[in-house]
Design an enzyme around this catalytic site. Structure first.
Site, mmCIF file in Angstrom:
data_model
loop_
_atom_site.group_PDB
_atom_site.id
_atom_site.type_symbol
_atom_site.label_atom_id
_atom_site.label_comp_id
_atom_site.label_asym_id
_atom_site.label_seq_id
_atom_site.Cartn_x
_atom_site.Cartn_y
_atom_site.Cartn_z
ATOM 1 N N THR A 166 -9.238 -23.103 7.505
ATOM 2 C CA THR A 166 -8.975 -22.779 6.112
ATOM 3 C C THR A 166 -7.504 -23.091 5.913
ATOM 4 O O THR A 166 -6.760 -23.159 6.880
ATOM 5 C CB THR A 166 -9.234 -21.273 5.859
ATOM 6 O OG1 THR A 166 -10.602 -20.980 6.139
ATOM 7 C CG2 THR A 166 -8.940 -20.873 4.423
ATOM 8 N N ILE B 55 -21.372 -17.972 1.830
ATOM 9 C CA ILE B 55 -20.109 -17.729 1.150
ATOM 10 C C ILE B 55 -19.068 -17.282 2.167
ATOM 11 O O ILE B 55 -19.313 -16.373 2.960
ATOM 12 C CB ILE B 55 -20.275 -16.667 0.046
ATOM 13 C CG1 ILE B 55 -21.205 -17.210 -1.051
ATOM 14 C CG2 ILE B 55 -18.919 -16.272 -0.546
ATOM 15 C CD1 ILE B 55 -21.577 -16.200 -2.092
ATOM 16 N N THR C 129 -7.433 -16.927 7.612
ATOM 17 C CA THR C 129 -8.249 -18.020 8.108
ATOM 18 C C THR C 129 -9.032 -17.514 9.314
ATOM 19 O O THR C 129 -8.664 -16.512 9.925
ATOM 20 C CB THR C 129 -7.384 -19.237 8.505
ATOM 21 O OG1 THR C 129 -8.237 -20.310 8.925
ATOM 22 C CG2 THR C 129 -6.424 -18.905 9.638
ATOM 23 N N GLY C 130 -10.121 -18.207 9.651
ATOM 24 C CA GLY C 130 -10.927 -17.789 10.790
ATOM 25 C C GLY C 130 -12.399 -17.786 10.439
ATOM 26 O O GLY C 130 -12.869 -18.578 9.620
ATOM 27 N N VAL C 131 -13.150 -16.878 11.045
ATOM 28 C CA VAL C 131 -14.579 -16.746 10.765
ATOM 29 C C VAL C 131 -14.741 -15.839 9.548
ATOM 30 O O VAL C 131 -14.399 -14.651 9.598
ATOM 31 C CB VAL C 131 -15.331 -16.174 11.979
ATOM 32 C CG1 VAL C 131 -16.793 -15.920 11.627
ATOM 33 C CG2 VAL C 131 -15.232 -17.144 13.172
#
Length: 280
Positions: free
Chosen positions: A154, A183, A203-205
């Site tokens: 992201t 989403i 950012t990440g999962v």
């Protein structure tokens, strides 16, 4: 005036040293441009401008270079939050737009400020955004080979302007190969949140960030009097309890930067006009 940006995560196992250096150089260049823009613009305008530069760089998973979903299409999400007005706007799973963050910026003037799917695309077309394919050949190769490189990516920016105002913007091209309709956190307050005390982009999962309410928790804790370092420490401890995969960048109202990740290595850069900090 200060700015900090991120460009997702970097894994030595699936990206080369050359890509790492390219990302370091790109983040430093974009942070510099963002800081220069900040000299004469608000925090809100600056985070949109800076995230649009990240969306335009195929090294990062947002805008151009976004991941391809399980049905072979690209759907992107982005959001913007103004710390002073407390207004949040965003687009979810928008297709064929070059800069989703700029659509989110236009939505700031609407009563209905978060749009998804076909509605978001229709709104973009009606407001002068051209139909634009963000697919690049590398992403198609990854999709066809079922590779998931860069799947935890992201981009985002938080800024403090010369009037002491904060803003945060976040944009993503998804994790790749996801179920259609999934989403992410990027267009939610879990992944992007700001008020007059603190601004955070994650950012990440996405599922882990939403479960942890990461950005909203950090900002709330700073607002309640906790230092930015302690707010991160407590929030990431709670993230650890669910083995969450996330990174976050932040600036508080006093101009303190902070960043942390639960797994190495979030790619980021910060600049205050004098000193750079870039991920190793």
């Amino acid at each position: 005036m200060k700015i900090i940006i991120h460009g997702g995560f970097f894994s030595e196992s699936d990206q080369s040293h050359e890509v790492k250096v390219a990302k370091q150089n790109s983040l430093k260049e974009i942070a510099t441009k963002g800081f220069e823009f900040l000299q004469n613009h608000s925090a809100e305008e600056t985070v949109v401008y800076t995230v649009s530069l990240l969306e335009d760089d195929p090294l990062f998973n947002a805008g151009i270079g976004s991941q391809i979903q399980s049905d072979g299409k690209i759907r992107m999400s982005a959001s913007l939050m103004n710390g002073e007005t407390q207004k949040f706007s965003g687009v979810i799973n928008i297709e064929n737009v070059k800069n989703p963050i700029k659509v989110a910026q236009v939505l700031m003037k609407e009563q209905d400020r978060v749009l998804g799917g076909e509605g978001a695309k229709k709104y973009a077309l009606e407001h002068g955004f051209e139909d634009f394919s963000t697919e690049i050949p590398q992403r198609r190769k990854e999709y066809e080979a079922k590779l998931k490189n860069g799947g935890k990516g992201t981009v985002g920016c938080v800024a403090l302007d010369n009037n002491g105002k904060l803003a945060a913007a976040t944009s993503t091209g998804g994790k790749g190969f996801e179920i259609v309709g999934r989403i992410s956190d990027s267009a939610t307050v879990a992944g992007n949140f700001a008020n007059q005390h603190c601004a955070v982009s994650c950012t990440g999962v996405g599922e882990d960030i939403v479960s942890n309410a990461t950005a909203a928790k950090i900002v709330t804790r700073v607002s309640d009097g906790m230092s930015i370092e302690k707010a991160f420490e407590k929030t990431f401890q709670e993230l650890k309890e669910i083995d969450g995969f996330a990174g976050a960048i932040a600036i508080d109202q006093s101009g303190n930067f902070f960043h942390q990740d639960s797994y190495p290595t979030m790619v980021f850069a910060s600049f205050d006009g004098i000193d750079f900090e870039v991920f190793d």
